[in-house]
Write an enzyme that holds these catalytic residues in place. Structure first.
Site, PDB file in Angstrom:
ATOM      1  N   HIS A  78       0.817  -1.212   0.000  1.00 30.60           N
ATOM      2  CA  HIS A  78       0.000   0.000   0.000  1.00 30.60           C
ATOM      3  C   HIS A  78       0.850   1.262   0.000  1.00 30.60           C
ATOM      4  CE1 HIS A  78      -3.809  -2.162   1.665  1.00 30.60           C
ATOM      5  NE2 HIS A  78      -3.374  -2.669   0.527  1.00 30.60           N
ATOM      6  N   GLU A  80       0.679   4.006   1.745  1.00 28.76           N
ATOM      7  CA  GLU A  80       1.098   4.470   3.066  1.00 28.76           C
ATOM      8  C   GLU A  80       2.330   3.709   3.544  1.00 28.76           C
ATOM      9  OE1 GLU A  80      -3.490   3.931   3.416  1.00 28.76           O
ATOM     10  OE2 GLU A  80      -1.876   3.209   2.124  1.00 28.76           O
ATOM     11  N   CYS A 116      -6.289   1.186   5.512  1.00 24.02           N
ATOM     12  CA  CYS A 116      -6.825  -0.093   5.972  1.00 24.02           C
ATOM     13  C   CYS A 116      -6.293  -0.385   7.383  1.00 24.02           C
ATOM     14  CB  CYS A 116      -6.431  -1.213   5.005  1.00 24.02           C
ATOM     15  SG  CYS A 116      -4.679  -1.684   5.066  1.00 24.02           S
ATOM     16  N   CYS A 119      -2.461  -0.848   7.496  1.00 22.88           N
ATOM     17  CA  CYS A 119      -1.735   0.417   7.362  1.00 22.88           C
ATOM     18  C   CYS A 119      -1.874   1.262   8.620  1.00 22.88           C
ATOM     19  CB  CYS A 119      -2.223   1.191   6.137  1.00 22.88           C
ATOM     20  SG  CYS A 119      -1.642   0.475   4.576  1.00 22.88           S
TER      21      CYS A 119
END
Length: 155
Positions: A78, A80, A116, A119
């Protein structure tokens, strides 16, 4: 009229997103501390591995897995996480993460962008204080990361 600083940083996160290789949802993230960008990240496969756009398919899309579920089947890291990986911890403590996302097929801005649960854990451990997510071209949400610590909903 001069653009406000938050939308300036969200525009940069959206530009970073343009490097995403995801065939579902594309995200860009930047980490800012003391008014300086310290790291950027976008969602894509780990270095050296084939990206979904190279392969021409997304396993989660083929299996019709709803958004937000079964991330273990996703090839991507991801945005992040990629931004955090690219920064030293002393740069992330007390910083702000800016996040922007768009739908791959339509290019439309994602109005419900939020990290999410995986993250969120990484963001907490990185010492990031706030997450600012784009909602429209000029509107955004600001989340105090302390809320995720105090209101732990992962169990």
């Amino acid at each position: 009229m001069r653009k406000d600083k938050i939308n300036y940083y969200l525009d940069i996160a959206d530009a970073v997103r343009s490097r995403s290789t995801c065939l579902r949802r594309q995200y860009g993230a930047i980490i800012v501390k003391n008014d300086e960008i310290v790291a950027t990240g976008y969602n894509g496969a780990p270095r050296g591995r084939k990206n979904c756009d190279d392969m021409g398919s997304c396993k989660r899309e083929l299996l019709e897995i709803p958004s937000g579920e079964r991330y273990e089947l996703c090839r991507s890291v991801h945005a992040e996480m990629n931004a955090i990986i690219s920064a030293a911890r002393d740069q992330t403590i007390g910083s702000v993460l800016y996040l922007a996302g768009r739908d791959y097929k339509t290019g439309e801005l994602l109005t419900n962008t939020t990290p999410c649960s995986m993250c969120r854990r990484v963001i907490i451990n990185a010492g990031i204080e706030k997450v600012i997510s784009r909602v429209t071209e000029s509107d955004y949400t600001v989340t105090d990361v302390r809320e995720w610590i105090d209101n732990d909903d992962t169990m």
